[in-house]
Scaffold this active site. Structure first.
Site, PDB file in Angstrom:
ATOM      1  CB  SER A 152      43.835   8.313  42.851  1.00 54.29           C
ATOM      2  OG  SER A 152      44.170   7.108  42.292  1.00 54.29           O
ATOM      3  CG  ASP A 157      46.956   8.076  33.998  1.00 51.36           C
ATOM      4  OD1 ASP A 157      46.320   6.722  34.195  1.00 51.36           O
ATOM      5  OD2 ASP A 157      46.828   8.331  34.766  1.00 51.36           O
ATOM      6  CG  HIS A 208      44.905   7.008  37.650  1.00 48.72           C
ATOM      7  ND1 HIS A 208      45.995   7.742  37.609  1.00 48.72           N
ATOM      8  CD2 HIS A 208      44.246   6.552  39.123  1.00 48.72           C
ATOM      9  CE1 HIS A 208      46.194   7.617  38.614  1.00 48.72           C
ATOM     10  NE2 HIS A 208      45.527   7.203  39.586  1.00 48.72           N
TER      11      HIS A 208
END
Length: 357
Positions: free
Chosen positions: A46, A331, A334
């Protein structure tokens, strides 16, 4: 070379953040032109997935608000951040594109692929089991898509030019966090097979095999991004009921990164590749410990929701902080676009020092 310098002048205003942090983008671009850098090709999780997971039957997605609220036109793309990723900034600094597309994006024009593409998949890792747990793309599948990409290039520009593009591309590899956070410390399979240090060795050996395969397929220049300080993730601190970074998780990350660097040194000798290592651990740990140096105000929680547990679908429709550029984390897992800019700066220094000179 002239085209590169024209691009440099046209984009200089966009790239002022790099200039203000001491990275000479014009120099990066000149070096890229001098060394025939053609594009950026990305593999990983990610941290570098611009939206490949949008096309997969997995719950690990971020193609909804508030993700992407600070991206161009406030558009969620599948990037796990409020805006762009480090690889987007690297590609822009080199001079080709402001945002690297996802290979699986059906709206990407074939001509755009010439300047770089990402095969990365959120929740993936060096260990194929990590990806399989979340039904996302393991590195083996990412490499399979890379082969498809090569075939598309040949059809687009011919065999000779396609080989030149691959040979002079910058290959970026960024993953490893999920192997520990989502796999080793949550699932029973790997801990029964490996003590944590042996699992680190296993992951590092997988990286070696991945780079060998990339080299076999034409790669000559590789950037590896180290694992961040896992114990400083807001989610980990919440699960550990800790106010400060968890030292056990951080030590695992440090030890693993050391093994990655040792393997890279070995590959440099055996394969003759040019490589660079981006010390993501050091960058993020410094930002967490000394936020004022980076013009940050909040490094203990994310911008989305409570900032302590929400990520992915749990962030959907949640309220967010007013100014994400003051936060290290978007978040509970991340980084923010601002943090990715800082990582990109270090990556470009590595390009200057290790890859292009």
């Amino acid at each position: 070379m002239g085209t590169m310098m024209t691009l440099a002048a046209a984009l200089s205003l966009v790239l002022l953040p790099f200039l203000s942090w001491g990275v000479d983008v014009h120099q990066v671009r000149q070096l890229a032109a001098k060394n025939n850098v053609t594009c950026v090709l990305v593999f990983g999780d990610s941290s570098v997935d611009p939206g490949n997971n949008n096309r997969l039957p997995t719950s690990i997605k971020s193609n909804f608000l508030p993700y992407g609220r600070d991206f161009f036109n406030g558009r969620p793309t599948g990037r796990f951040s409020n805006g762009r990723l480090a690889t987007d900034f690297i590609a822009e600094a080199i001079g080709y594109t402001k945002a690297i597309p996802a290979f699986l994006d059906p709206n990407v024009k074939a001509t755009n692929l010439i300047h770089g593409v990402s095969f990365a998949s959120a929740a993936s890792g060096y260990d194929d089991l990590t990806a399989n747990l979340s039904n996302v793309l393991p590195v083996s599948k990412q490499l399979e898509y890379f082969k498809h990409y090569k075939l598309q290039l040949v059809r687009l520009v011919g065999k000779h030019k396609a080989e030149n593009i691959i040979r002079n591309a910058i290959f970026v590899i960024s993953m490893g966090s999920n192997d520990f956070i989502q796999n080793y410390y949550l699932e029973p399979i790997r801990p029964k097979q490996f003590p944590v240090e042996e699992y680190q060795n296993y992951l590092a050996s997988r990286m070696v095999e991945d780079i060998k395969e990339m080299h076999r397929l034409g790669a000559t220049r590789v950037i590896v991004v180290g694992v961040p300080p896992l114990g400083c993730m807001p989610l980990v601190k919440t699960l550990k009921d800790a106010k400060i970074c968890d030292q056990t998780y951080n030590q695992v990350a440090l030890s693993f990164n050391s093994k990655l660097q040792q393997k890279l040194a070995m590959l440099r000798k055996t394969l003759g590749i040019k490589d660079a290592y981006v010390d993501c651990y050091k960058i993020i740990k410094n930002a967490v410990d000394r936020p004022k140096e980076y013009d940050l105000e909040e490094t203990s929680k994310g911008c989305c929701g409570s900032g302590t547990i929400e990520y992915g679908d749990a962030c959907r429709g949640m309220k967010t902080c007013e100014d994400a550029s003051k936060y290290a984390f978007w978040d509970a897992v991340h980084p923010t676009e601002k943090m990715y800019q800082i990582v990109a700066e270090e990556a470009m220094r590595s390009l200057n020092e290790a890859l292009l000179r």
